[in-house]
Design an enzyme around this catalytic site. Structure first.
Site, PDB file in Angstrom:
ATOM      1  N   TYR A 198       0.873  -1.178  -0.161  1.00  0.00           N
ATOM      2  CA  TYR A 198      -0.025   0.115   0.169  1.00  0.00           C
ATOM      3  C   TYR A 198       0.874   1.342  -0.063  1.00  0.00           C
ATOM      4  O   TYR A 198       1.829   1.292   0.925  1.00  0.00           O
ATOM      5  CB  TYR A 198      -0.847   0.045   1.262  1.00  0.00           C
ATOM      6  CG  TYR A 198      -1.421   1.392   1.391  1.00  0.00           C
ATOM      7  CD1 TYR A 198      -2.573   1.789   0.333  1.00  0.00           C
ATOM      8  CD2 TYR A 198      -1.212   2.416   2.306  1.00  0.00           C
ATOM      9  CE1 TYR A 198      -3.219   3.114   0.460  1.00  0.00           C
ATOM     10  CE2 TYR A 198      -1.628   3.603   2.284  1.00  0.00           C
ATOM     11  CZ  TYR A 198      -2.674   4.083   1.485  1.00  0.00           C
ATOM     12  OH  TYR A 198      -3.224   5.266   1.466  1.00  0.00           O
ATOM     13  N   GLY A 238      -5.371   5.764  -0.070  1.00  0.00           N
ATOM     14  CA  GLY A 238      -6.759   5.753   0.230  1.00  0.00           C
ATOM     15  C   GLY A 238      -7.603   4.551  -0.578  1.00  0.00           C
ATOM     16  O   GLY A 238      -7.172   3.443  -0.781  1.00  0.00           O
ATOM     17  N   HIS A 262      -2.183  17.086  -1.578  1.00  0.00           N
ATOM     18  CA  HIS A 262      -2.805  17.570  -0.376  1.00  0.00           C
ATOM     19  C   HIS A 262      -2.309  18.996   0.105  1.00  0.00           C
ATOM     20  O   HIS A 262      -2.499  19.474   1.334  1.00  0.00           O
ATOM     21  CB  HIS A 262      -2.191  16.592   0.681  1.00  0.00           C
ATOM     22  CG  HIS A 262      -2.832  15.260   0.672  1.00  0.00           C
ATOM     23  ND1 HIS A 262      -2.386  14.277   0.274  1.00  0.00           N
ATOM     24  CD2 HIS A 262      -4.179  14.646   0.887  1.00  0.00           C
ATOM     25  CE1 HIS A 262      -3.112  12.920   0.492  1.00  0.00           C
ATOM     26  NE2 HIS A 262      -4.189  13.332   1.079  1.00  0.00           N
ATOM     27  N   ASN A 319       1.953  10.946   6.727  1.00  0.00           N
ATOM     28  CA  ASN A 319       1.004   9.875   7.067  1.00  0.00           C
ATOM     29  C   ASN A 319       1.267   9.606   8.723  1.00  0.00           C
ATOM     30  O   ASN A 319       1.414   8.620   8.979  1.00  0.00           O
ATOM     31  CB  ASN A 319       0.989   8.656   6.366  1.00  0.00           C
ATOM     32  CG  ASN A 319      -0.006   7.623   6.846  1.00  0.00           C
ATOM     33  OD1 ASN A 319       0.014   6.289   6.482  1.00  0.00           O
ATOM     34  ND2 ASN A 319      -1.113   7.994   7.142  1.00  0.00           N
ATOM     35  N   ARG A 328     -13.359  28.429  48.146  1.00  0.00           N
ATOM     36  CA  ARG A 328     -13.039  27.175  48.944  1.00  0.00           C
ATOM     37  C   ARG A 328     -12.961  25.745  48.020  1.00  0.00           C
ATOM     38  O   ARG A 328     -12.461  25.028  48.662  1.00  0.00           O
ATOM     39  CB  ARG A 328     -14.404  27.085  49.769  1.00  0.00           C
ATOM     40  CG  ARG A 328     -14.374  25.988  50.947  1.00  0.00           C
ATOM     41  CD  ARG A 328     -15.712  25.802  51.698  1.00  0.00           C
ATOM     42  NE  ARG A 328     -16.926  26.667  51.535  1.00  0.00           N
ATOM     43  CZ  ARG A 328     -18.333  26.296  51.504  1.00  0.00           C
ATOM     44  NH1 ARG A 328     -18.251  24.977  51.568  1.00  0.00           N
ATOM     45  NH2 ARG A 328     -19.082  26.992  51.059  1.00  0.00           N
TER      46      ARG A 328
END
Length: 525
Positions: free
Chosen positions: A53, A60, A83, A195, A298
């Site tokens: 891959y 993708g 991208h 990635n 408090r």
């Protein structure tokens, strides 16, 4: 200091050293050996024709389209180019520096099939203050921070822009002026660079580091508030908090108790009780004052303690992330195999940052409520309304001034913005990229929001400190504790007392710079 990267031991303190203070980082010999071995395995598997891959396939849902090894390098270049579509403001310089450092460290583990010289170029950009221009928006946090990290990768291949010496320059021109050629990416290397979760992790690291400072500042503000309103320091007594032993709560109460040691303004419980007047022999009487302060004083250890405890585990999660291999696929040199997985998923960063921003925003709310008690004459036990000077009623200035009224309004607005930013981002998963990325983390949005919340809380701290210093002067700062007097003196080195109504935005800016410098906690040690 020089930080050596091996992919396993980078700390947030070292991230701060490199990203904020400008220390250097280098790759360890072991990491370079490991990277070279995974690169050689990748090349072998590619020569053998194995379907890998993102190496011999598209990205993708385009994984079903395989390409020949001769096309592998161009495939990586195109991955980066398509991208480059980020929007919004550019990430701050310290975040970009942290991104470069963390990405180099993650790749240094040697599982990603990338050459050491490519990773070394990331560190070269750090050393030479050539910071890629990275827009903040565009990442869904799986597959990692693809869009912002593409701007980092673009710089390595000589594209895009870098910031250097206050200028924005074309990367190719910047490299050429230094006789340096752009990196020619090989198979998988573009994917290895982009990635991963390093952009999310960089924001997360900055948020965690700065939120840690807010803890100590919130404890200081609480102590000074107790003094300003003549409060009951018995609320911070060890017995109370050891009976509910959340570590952060116990530590926060102890810190406030220590800050109030030696104060003649904050009182022990029996001193407060004596001021109530008691029944005086009657069966019913309205007391002169309450024996208890309001919750924002408090219960401060219970609020600040949550942030303390949240920081403990978020710090661990972030340090785990910045020492992880978080790209895909991964190369197992020991077995000679390649593995496809999802380590790019930023779920731990998203969850950590969503929790951190909630705990941090609650500090803004706490301090804003404290400020209201200090400026409001109905609650501040005898201080002037809105902390104006104690004018003689016959003086001309009487009735003309409103002191810190506007400051409390501004503080409330900033607090509302911080609370608004604390909505969880990790729950807003969107199915993207042809339903391949059908469950995503939104880690970058969560981390960006967390840092934004921290910045807003720092502004709240600055306003509150200005009011508290004014209040202690009106009350008699000489009666404050030795430690709160130190903090008072440091603030007064930067801003003066408010004698008449005037613009105070410059005061806020000065104290905000002081808050962010880390000096204030230093004087309390």
């Amino acid at each position: 200091m020089t930080v050596e990267l091996n992919g396993e031991s980078l700390t947030l303190a070292e991230v701060a050293a490199v990203s904020v203070r400008g220390d250097t980082a280098v790759l360890s010999e072991g990491s370079m050996t490991a990277m070279r071995a995974s690169q050689e395995l990748k090349d072998k598997l590619l020569r053998d024709g194995q379907t890998i891959y993102g190496v011999s396939t598209g990205f993708g849902d385009s994984v079903v389209r395989q390409v020949a090894p001769v096309k592998a390098a161009e495939l990586q270049r195109n991955l980066i180019r398509y991208h480059v579509n980020g929007t919004g403001p550019d990430a701050p310089a310290e975040v970009v520096r942290a991104t470069l450092l963390v990405r180099a460290n993650c790749l240094a583990r040697g599982n990603s099939g990338i050459r050491p010289e490519v990773v070394s170029r990331l560190l070269w950009h750090l050393d030479n203050d050539a910071l890629p221009r990275v827009p903040e928006r565009g990442s869904v946090g799986a597959s990692g921070d693809l869009v912002p990290l593409c701007y980092v990768a673009s710089a390595l291949i000589g594209e895009g822009q870098v910031r250097h010496g206050g200028e924005v320059l074309h990367t190719r021109d910047f490299l050429a002026a230094r006789d340096l050629a752009p990196i020619e990416l090989e198979a998988k290397e573009g994917l290895a660079l982009i990635n991963g979760t390093s952009f999310s992790s960089a924001f997360a690291a900055m948020a965690v580091l700065r939120a840690g400072e807010i803890v100590r500042l919130a404890e200081l503000c609480t102590a000074m508030t107790s003094e300003a309103v003549l409060g009951n320091r018995g609320h911070f007594a060890p017995f109370i908090h050891e009976a509910k032993p959340h570590p952060g709560q116990v530590s926060s109460a102890a810190a406030i108790f220590r800050l109030l040691t030696g104060s003649s303004l904050a009182m022990d419980h029996h001193e407060v009780e004596a001021l109530t007047g008691g029944l005086g022999g009657d069966e019913y009487r309205r007391l002169n004052r309450s024996v208890q302060d309001r919750y924002s004083i408090r219960c401060a250890p219970h609020v600040i303690g949550v942030l303390r405890d949240t920081l403990d585990w978020t710090r661990t999660w972030v340090e785990t992330e910045i020492n992880s291999t978080n790209d895909n696929p991964l190369f197992d040199v020991g077995s000679g195999t390649v593995h496809s997985g999802g380590n790019f998923y930023g779920g731990h960063i998203a969850q950590a940052m969503d929790s951190l921003k909630t705990a941090t925003a609650n500090i803004a709310d706490l301090l804003d409520r404290q400020l209201e008690h200090v400026v409001d004459e109905k609650f501040n036990n005898g201080l002037t309304p809105n902390l104006i000077p104690d004018f003689d009623p016959h003086e001309w200035r009487a009735g003309l001034h409103h002191g810190f009224k506007g400051m409390q309004i501004a503080c409330s607005a900033i607090t509302a913005e911080a609370l608004n930013q604390s909505t969880p981002a990790g729950i807003f998963s969107r199915s993207t990229e042809a339903h391949n990325q059908d469950k995503v983390s939104m880690s970058a949005i969560a981390a960006r929001d967390a840092l934004r919340v921290v910045e807003l809380v720092e502004e709240v701290v600055a306003i509150h400190l200005l009011a508290l210093c004014q209040a202690l002067e009106l009350r008699g700062v000489e009666d404050a504790s030795p430690l709160t007097r130190r903090a008072f003196a440091l603030v007064r080195d930067h801003v003066t007392t408010v004698h008449d109504d005037r613009a105070m935005d410059g005061d806020i800016a000065a104290v905000l710079a002081l808050v962010r410098s880390g000096e204030l906690p230093g004087v309390l040690s």
